[in-house]
Design a protein around this motif. Structure first.
Motif, PDB file in Angstrom:
ATOM      1  N   THR A 217       0.821  -1.216   0.000  1.00 15.16           N
ATOM      2  CA  THR A 217       0.000   0.000   0.000  1.00 15.16           C
ATOM      3  C   THR A 217       0.854   1.266   0.000  1.00 15.16           C
TER       4      THR A 217
ATOM      5  N   ASN B  36     -11.063 -10.739   7.364  1.00 20.69           N
ATOM      6  CA  ASN B  36     -10.502 -11.146   6.078  1.00 20.69           C
ATOM      7  C   ASN B  36     -10.219 -12.643   6.157  1.00 20.69           C
TER       8      ASN B  36
ATOM      9  N   GLU C 231      -3.124   3.126  -4.984  1.00 17.71           N
ATOM     10  CA  GLU C 231      -4.409   2.752  -5.577  1.00 17.71           C
ATOM     11  C   GLU C 231      -4.752   1.280  -5.332  1.00 17.71           C
ATOM     12  N   PHE C 232      -3.945   0.583  -4.545  1.00 18.73           N
ATOM     13  CA  PHE C 232      -4.126  -0.838  -4.251  1.00 18.73           C
ATOM     14  C   PHE C 232      -5.492  -1.062  -3.604  1.00 18.73           C
ATOM     15  N   THR C 233      -6.266  -2.021  -4.132  1.00 18.74           N
ATOM     16  CA  THR C 233      -7.629  -2.265  -3.649  1.00 18.74           C
ATOM     17  C   THR C 233      -7.738  -3.629  -2.974  1.00 18.74           C
ATOM     18  N   ARG C 234      -8.881  -3.866  -2.367  1.00 18.13           N
ATOM     19  CA  ARG C 234      -9.176  -5.172  -1.757  1.00 18.13           C
ATOM     20  C   ARG C 234      -9.125  -6.284  -2.810  1.00 18.13           C
ATOM     21  N   ASP C 235      -9.685  -6.026  -3.984  1.00 25.65           N
ATOM     22  CA  ASP C 235      -9.624  -7.019  -5.068  1.00 25.65           C
ATOM     23  C   ASP C 235      -8.186  -7.299  -5.468  1.00 25.65           C
ATOM     24  N   ASP C 236      -7.363  -6.256  -5.533  1.00 20.61           N
ATOM     25  CA  ASP C 236      -5.941  -6.440  -5.847  1.00 20.61           C
ATOM     26  C   ASP C 236      -5.271  -7.312  -4.780  1.00 20.61           C
TER      27      ASP C 236
ATOM     28  N   LEU D 261      -5.037  -4.182   3.765  1.00 22.89           N
ATOM     29  CA  LEU D 261      -4.864  -4.689   2.397  1.00 22.89           C
ATOM     30  C   LEU D 261      -3.530  -5.413   2.226  1.00 22.89           C
TER      31      LEU D 261
END
Length: 180
Positions: free
Chosen positions: A24, A75, A29-34, A147
């Motif tokens: 991160t 998670n 721009e790192f997302t949960r999906d990433d 994340l």
């Protein structure tokens, strides 16, 4: 391509017992999906190395931990056969930041889907078992955001199962606690 590179970076860090900067901090721009894509690619690398997924794990299950990590839900990550300790001796070699957490393991008789309810879980559970999880992180100074933790397979390190397996219907799981 970036997902694959990050999965390889974390995989190599784990293998070499070395840390890396958080994802991160390098990819705002790192997302949960990433994060879950990196985790999935990392687990695939472990499987390519001959490991087998034997179970799942949850992280951030307590309200206190969710608040500390700035999230509102747990998670998950995956446990492989290599992480399961068979002789109850946790060897610290290969671990970077080992920390012990008491847990309750659910031994399942059948697989569960992504939409499983609490009743489905209890119905599929053969036994609940006391457990010690040795979490480990590949991130510098054991400092990371939620994340990063997801991408790092929810800080999976080692798992030690206890002996006292009981049917979930034999106890009131709502009142089960742990004293260390």
């Amino acid at each position: 391509m970036v997902v694959t590179a990050l999965a390889h970076e974390l995989h190599e860090a784990r293998a070499a017992s070395q840390t890396v900067p958080t994802l991160t901090s390098r990819f705002p721009e790192f997302t949960r999906d990433d994060a879950y894509a990196v985790q999935e690619a990392g687990v695939a690398l472990r499987e390519q190395d001959g490991e087998s997924v034997i179970g799942g794990k949850l992280g951030f299950t307590s309200l206190a931990m969710q608040r500390a990590m700035g999230v509102d839900s747990p998670n998950y990550g995956w446990i492989t056969d290599v992480t399961l300790v068979h002789d109850r001796v946790v060897r610290l070699s290969g671990l970077i930041h080992p920390k012990v957490e008491p847990e309750i393991a659910f031994l399942l008789d059948e697989d569960l889907g992504p939409d499983a309810t609490a009743e489905d879980v209890l119905g599929a559970t053969a036994a609940v078992i006391p457990c010690l999880e040795v979490v480990d992180s590949r991130f510098d100074g054991f400092q990371f955001l939620a994340l990063d933790n997801i991408a790092d397979n929810s800080s999976t390190g080692r798992v030690v199962l206890g002996d006292a397996a009981v049917r979930p219907t034999a106890i009131d799981l709502r009142t089960v606690g742990v004293v260390v």
